[in-house]
Design a protein around this motif. Sequence first.
Motif, short mmCIF file in Angstrom:
data_model
loop_
_atom_site.label_atom_id
_atom_site.label_comp_id
_atom_site.label_asym_id
_atom_site.label_seq_id
_atom_site.Cartn_x
_atom_site.Cartn_y
_atom_site.Cartn_z
N GLU A 172 -53.20 -4.22 19.77
CA GLU A 172 -52.34 -5.01 18.90
C GLU A 172 -53.07 -6.24 18.38
OE1 GLU A 172 -49.38 -4.34 17.72
OE2 GLU A 172 -49.39 -2.40 18.74
N LYS A 173 -53.85 -6.88 19.29
CA LYS A 173 -54.62 -8.05 18.88
C LYS A 173 -55.64 -7.69 17.79
CE LYS A 173 -54.29 -10.64 23.23
NZ LYS A 173 -55.05 -11.18 24.38
N GLU A 174 -56.33 -6.58 17.98
CA GLU A 174 -57.32 -6.14 17.01
C GLU A 174 -56.68 -5.86 15.66
OE1 GLU A 174 -60.56 -6.03 17.12
OE2 GLU A 174 -60.54 -6.86 19.15
N LYS A 175 -55.49 -5.22 15.72
CA LYS A 175 -54.77 -4.92 14.50
C LYS A 175 -54.39 -6.21 13.78
CE LYS A 175 -52.76 -0.47 15.83
NZ LYS A 175 -51.50 0.25 16.12
N GLY A 176 -53.97 -7.24 14.58
CA GLY A 176 -53.59 -8.53 14.01
C GLY A 176 -54.77 -9.20 13.33
N LYS A 177 -55.92 -9.15 14.01
CA LYS A 177 -57.13 -9.75 13.43
C LYS A 177 -57.51 -9.07 12.11
CE LYS A 177 -59.22 -11.31 17.76
NZ LYS A 177 -60.36 -11.12 18.70
N GLU A 178 -57.43 -7.73 12.10
CA GLU A 178 -57.79 -6.98 10.90
C GLU A 178 -56.85 -7.30 9.75
OE1 GLU A 178 -57.82 -2.92 11.99
OE2 GLU A 178 -59.63 -3.08 13.24
N LYS A 179 -55.56 -7.46 10.08
CA LYS A 179 -54.59 -7.79 9.04
C LYS A 179 -54.86 -9.17 8.47
CE LYS A 179 -50.74 -4.90 10.60
NZ LYS A 179 -49.36 -4.92 11.15
N GLY A 180 -55.17 -10.15 9.37
CA GLY A 180 -55.46 -11.52 8.96
C GLY A 180 -56.68 -11.57 8.06
N LYS A 181 -57.73 -10.85 8.45
CA LYS A 181 -58.96 -10.83 7.67
C LYS A 181 -58.73 -10.20 6.30
CE LYS A 181 -63.72 -9.19 7.88
NZ LYS A 181 -64.71 -8.41 8.65
N SER A 182 -57.91 -9.14 6.32
CA SER A 182 -57.62 -8.45 5.07
C SER A 182 -56.85 -9.36 4.12
CB SER A 182 -56.80 -7.20 5.36
OG SER A 182 -56.43 -6.56 4.17
N LYS A 183 -55.94 -10.18 4.66
CA LYS A 183 -55.15 -11.09 3.84
C LYS A 183 -56.03 -12.16 3.20
CE LYS A 183 -51.05 -13.97 3.90
NZ LYS A 183 -49.96 -14.57 4.70
N VAL A 184 -56.98 -12.73 4.01
CA VAL A 184 -57.89 -13.76 3.50
C VAL A 184 -58.74 -13.18 2.36
CG1 VAL A 184 -59.90 -15.17 4.04
CG2 VAL A 184 -57.99 -15.06 5.65
N ASP A 185 -59.24 -11.96 2.57
CA ASP A 185 -60.05 -11.32 1.55
C ASP A 185 -59.25 -11.10 0.27
OD1 ASP A 185 -62.15 -11.28 3.27
OD2 ASP A 185 -61.85 -9.20 3.92
#
Length: 237
Positions: A197-210
Amino acid sequence: MSETSSSQPWFWFGETTWEPYSKEMCEKLEDGYQSAKKEVKVDDQRFVDLEEMLQKRYDDHTKKRVVRRGLGIEVKTTETLDPYVFLVIGNHNTVNQLIETNGGLISAHLTKRVTHIVVCGDDPLTVLTAHRELIENMSPKTKVVKLDFVKECVAKGKKVSSQPYEILNSAEKEEDSKSETKIDKGEKEEEKESEKEKEKGKEKGKSKVDDDKTDEEKTDDESGAKWFWQSETKWVP
């Protein structure tokens, strides 16, 4: 009836002590014993099973008392198991004699005085399962042990700790171990899910910034002409 047979005393075990049969009954029992009879009638309600050395009721064979054939000498030879009171379950042809000759007492029934329930046989847990009701009704202070406990006490000539030979404790520990293993597995699975879940959260956050950066770049491109101001020597955007 021979003189030898009439000279042998017979006893039955009460709550805590050995009780003698009458002289007449002793003669009947000894005569049956010498004649290799399977059983001898005591009265209309009871008989002695000479193969199992137990006094039983005709109407209910589960009600029984241990019987002993005396040899004209004191049976107890040591005090090793005194003052323990044992209830023996399972195949115990010679166990009773072993206990008695080393100072212990045998109880034919479960009473508050029973200190140890000795489970005989190659598979003690299976024997216990067949006596579940007996175990459920025993005192919390009563120890349920393997026959090895009695043998170890006799071999060392003293009372040893019953803990290594306690069957219920071993079974409980095994169940606890299984439960702990299940809990550990469950906790590990939860940790793995949490990490995912944490990894998924990080990926979502990074995707949003991009995505935000891309939007800003698009805005600059879509706005068209840029604006400048003139310094003393050149145009500065």
